[in-house]
Design a protein around this motif. Structure first.
Motif, PDB file in Angstrom:
ATOM      1  N   UNK A 169       5.702  28.846 -49.097  1.00  0.00           N
ATOM      2  CA  UNK A 169       4.415  28.275 -49.499  1.00  0.00           C
ATOM      3  C   UNK A 169       4.600  27.358 -50.699  1.00  0.00           C
ATOM      4  N   UNK A 170       4.059  26.181 -50.606  1.00  0.00           N
ATOM      5  CA  UNK A 170       3.963  25.206 -51.696  1.00  0.00           C
ATOM      6  C   UNK A 170       5.295  24.954 -52.408  1.00  0.00           C
ATOM      7  N   UNK A 171       5.522  25.481 -53.611  1.00  0.00           N
ATOM      8  CA  UNK A 171       6.820  25.241 -54.259  1.00  0.00           C
ATOM      9  C   UNK A 171       7.944  25.661 -53.319  1.00  0.00           C
ATOM     10  N   UNK A 172       7.753  26.760 -52.610  1.00  0.00           N
ATOM     11  CA  UNK A 172       8.764  27.241 -51.652  1.00  0.00           C
ATOM     12  C   UNK A 172       9.008  26.221 -50.559  1.00  0.00           C
ATOM     13  N   UNK A 173       7.928  25.639 -50.056  1.00  0.00           N
ATOM     14  CA  UNK A 173       8.020  24.588 -49.023  1.00  0.00           C
ATOM     15  C   UNK A 173       8.860  23.419 -49.537  1.00  0.00           C
ATOM     16  N   UNK A 218      -4.189  26.370 -31.380  1.00  0.00           N
ATOM     17  CA  UNK A 218      -5.596  26.577 -31.044  1.00  0.00           C
ATOM     18  C   UNK A 218      -6.351  27.300 -32.145  1.00  0.00           C
ATOM     19  N   UNK A 219      -5.681  27.526 -33.269  1.00  0.00           N
ATOM     20  CA  UNK A 219      -6.306  28.327 -34.335  1.00  0.00           C
ATOM     21  C   UNK A 219      -6.449  27.520 -35.620  1.00  0.00           C
ATOM     22  N   UNK A 220      -7.318  28.023 -36.505  1.00  0.00           N
ATOM     23  CA  UNK A 220      -7.474  27.397 -37.821  1.00  0.00           C
ATOM     24  C   UNK A 220      -6.868  28.304 -38.876  1.00  0.00           C
ATOM     25  N   UNK A 221      -6.097  27.695 -39.744  1.00  0.00           N
ATOM     26  CA  UNK A 221      -5.492  28.405 -40.860  1.00  0.00           C
ATOM     27  C   UNK A 221      -6.273  28.007 -42.112  1.00  0.00           C
ATOM     28  N   UNK A 222      -6.752  28.994 -42.863  1.00  0.00           N
ATOM     29  CA  UNK A 222      -7.547  28.685 -44.060  1.00  0.00           C
ATOM     30  C   UNK A 222      -6.795  29.118 -45.313  1.00  0.00           C
ATOM     31  N   UNK A 223      -7.076  28.449 -46.418  1.00  0.00           N
ATOM     32  CA  UNK A 223      -6.446  28.816 -47.677  1.00  0.00           C
ATOM     33  C   UNK A 223      -6.884  27.867 -48.763  1.00  0.00           C
ATOM     34  N   UNK A 224      -6.167  27.881 -49.884  1.00  0.00           N
ATOM     35  CA  UNK A 224      -6.453  26.876 -50.902  1.00  0.00           C
ATOM     36  C   UNK A 224      -5.142  26.273 -51.367  1.00  0.00           C
ATOM     37  N   UNK A 225      -5.236  25.065 -51.883  1.00  0.00           N
ATOM     38  CA  UNK A 225      -4.027  24.367 -52.334  1.00  0.00           C
ATOM     39  C   UNK A 225      -4.166  23.969 -53.789  1.00  0.00           C
ATOM     40  N   UNK A 226      -3.026  23.840 -54.449  1.00  0.00           N
ATOM     41  CA  UNK A 226      -3.006  23.428 -55.851  1.00  0.00           C
ATOM     42  C   UNK A 226      -1.615  22.880 -56.146  1.00  0.00           C
ATOM     43  N   UNK A 227      -1.424  21.595 -55.915  1.00  0.00           N
ATOM     44  CA  UNK A 227      -0.092  21.014 -56.066  1.00  0.00           C
ATOM     45  C   UNK A 227      -0.164  19.530 -56.391  1.00  0.00           C
ATOM     46  N   UNK A 228       0.933  19.027 -56.992  1.00  0.00           N
ATOM     47  CA  UNK A 228       1.006  17.612 -57.311  1.00  0.00           C
ATOM     48  C   UNK A 228       1.898  16.856 -56.341  1.00  0.00           C
ATOM     49  N   UNK A 229       2.584  17.576 -55.469  1.00  0.00           N
ATOM     50  CA  UNK A 229       3.548  16.943 -54.567  1.00  0.00           C
ATOM     51  C   UNK A 229       2.927  16.396 -53.296  1.00  0.00           C
ATOM     52  N   UNK A 230       3.565  15.345 -52.760  1.00  0.00           N
ATOM     53  CA  UNK A 230       3.218  14.802 -51.428  1.00  0.00           C
ATOM     54  C   UNK A 230       4.491  14.907 -50.603  1.00  0.00           C
TER      55      UNK A 230
END
Ligand code: GLN
Length: 232
Positions: A94-98, A140-152
């Motif tokens: 997730x995020x930094x891990x990605x 076919x599904x929706x994944x929900x969450x929140x994001x907080x990052x400066x990276x593209x």
């Protein structure tokens, strides 16, 4: 449960001190609990700074601030993590891990740092930070969450995104994350598996190579409510 499970699901939680800022360690607890409720033994091995990376069925990498992210990448580069992943261990990042799993990432000051080069993706610094709700269409599904990052994040040719962004930014406003045969990556915090029980089960089924019986928990109800609110 379709057949008797003899083995133990081992969950390697990578550097919770560095990559635990956004509560992504909860992903380990969700996998563990949802496995146990199906009668499957599961245990979490937190991997601390200076520890060797033990063998595990799946590794979890969470989000973190720029400095700890860079340190985490340096530590992982000197560990057995990459060879274990190249040999087929599963990863949810997730995020930094990605960003760490990619070829390079830019953090504070726009400096570019070497990633682990496990997936052909590059993360650069965006003009603005992406903060808020994130909804991603995954099949076919929706994944929900929140994001907080400066990276593209830009995916290399042939790298499949996790899904299409329906709300928020994800990698670049169009798609979020990536998926390979043994890696799932997303910008979604939550923890993402607590917010998306269906996705937790999808990950478990792949890692355990079996079909799980359905489970109805309060998290499943909350998912439906959150999804309806975000997309309504
Ligand atoms: N430091 C990274 C960024 O800002 C990752 C942030 C995070 O993990 N939420 O892009």
């Amino acid at each position: 449960m379709s057949r008797k499970i003899e083995r133990v699901l081992t969950i390697g939680l990578i550097y919770p001190e560095l990559l635990g800022t956004y509560g992504d360690g909860g992903n380990a607890r969700v996998l563990c609990e949802r496995a146990r409720r199906r009668g499957i033994a599961a245990e979490i091995s937190p991997v601390g700074i200076g520890d060797d990376v033990p063998d595990a069925s799946i590794y979890l990498l969470g989000g973190g601030e720029d400095g700890p992210q860079r340190l985490g990448a340096d530590l992982l580069r000197r560990s057995s993590f990459s060879s274990r992943v190249r040999n087929g261990s599963y990863v949810l990042a997730v995020c930094a891990g990605l960003q760490i799993l990619g070829t390079s990432f830019a953090v504070e000051g726009d400096d570019e740092f070497e990633g682990l080069d496990l997936v052909d993706v590059v993360t650069q610094r965006g003009e603005t930070r992406s903060v808020g709700d994130l909804v991603v269409r995954v099949g076919e599904r929706d994944l929900v969450g929140f994001e907080n990052h400066g990276g593209r994040t830009t995916l290399g040719a042939g790298v499949e995104p996790l899904g299409r962004v329906e709300r928020g930014r994800g990698n670049d406003g169009a798609v979020d994350g990536y998926q390979t045969t043994n890696v799932w990556a997303s910008y979604a915090h939550g923890p993402v598996l607590a917010m998306n029980p269906w996705f937790a089960d999808r990950v478990l089924e792949r890692v355990l190579d079996l079909e799980l019986s359905p489970l109805s928990t309060v998290a499943d109800q909350l998912y439906e409510e959150r999804r309806a609110k975000l997309l309504g």
